[in-house]
Design an enzyme around this catalytic site. Structure first.
Site, PDB file in Angstrom:
ATOM      1  N   CYS A  53       5.851 154.399  44.429  1.00 37.33           N
ATOM      2  CA  CYS A  53       6.067 153.092  45.038  1.00 37.33           C
ATOM      3  C   CYS A  53       4.757 152.687  45.714  1.00 37.33           C
ATOM      4  CB  CYS A  53       7.192 153.164  46.063  1.00 37.33           C
ATOM      5  SG  CYS A  53       7.365 151.635  47.019  1.00 37.33           S
ATOM      6  N   ASP A  60       8.881 157.345  42.150  1.00 33.94           N
ATOM      7  CA  ASP A  60       9.843 156.585  41.357  1.00 33.94           C
ATOM      8  C   ASP A  60       9.976 157.280  40.011  1.00 33.94           C
ATOM      9  OD1 ASP A  60      10.431 154.456  43.142  1.00 33.94           O
ATOM     10  OD2 ASP A  60       8.556 153.468  42.613  1.00 33.94           O
TER      11      ASP A  60
END
Length: 155
Positions: A53, A60
């Site tokens: 992120c 992620d």
């Protein structure tokens, strides 16, 4: 291993190659398509894709499915794996990662058709799925469903 001139330009296959530090540093390689007179679909699946992120630095995770109908070029799979792995420490939103991958492949391969499905796992309770496609798939090619079910949580 082979003296085929199509493979002479490959610099990563068959040698120890470090994971690139960033997608911009990754070298995507291509080889000539020996079946360029035939329309067919090639699929790459990366069920453990990771990036960061850009705001929090938290990881992620996504399940990527890349389908393409090649023209004159095929992507060399080791270079693709290294390119995808280079996102591990790259901060970008889901949409940016997914479309960036597609655009690099389109620029490299000039395929007859390409699509990518980025099925991102939830962060903050919301899964984000990102889809990109260059246009209509050739009518003569069987393009299977990507086979990734929509996120259903625990239910």
């Amino acid at each position: 291993m082979t003296d085929d001139p199509r493979f002479q330009s490959l610099s990563q296959l068959g040698s120890a190659t470090a994971l690139p530090a960033a997608p911009e540093e990754a070298v995507l390689e291509r080889v000539g398509n020996g079946q360029s007179d035939v329309d067919y679909c090639v699929r790459f699946t990366a069920p453990e894709f990771t990036s960061l992120c850009p705001m929090t630095g938290q990881p992620d995770f996504a399940h990527l499915v890349i389908d393409y109908v090649p023209d004159q070029w095929l992507v060399e799979s080791k270079s693709l794996k290294l390119f995808l792995g280079s996102f591990r420490n790259h901060g970008a939103f889901h949409e940016d990662c997914t479309v960036m991958i597609a655009r690099r492949l389109v620029d490299l391969l000039e395929p007859r058709w390409l699509r990518i499905g980025g099925y991102w796992y939830p962060r903050g309770g919301i899964p984000i799925d990102v889809f990109y496609q260059t246009g209509a798939a050739p009518a003569s090619v069987w393009i299977p469903d990507q086979g990734v079910p929509p996120y259903r949580g625990r239910g």
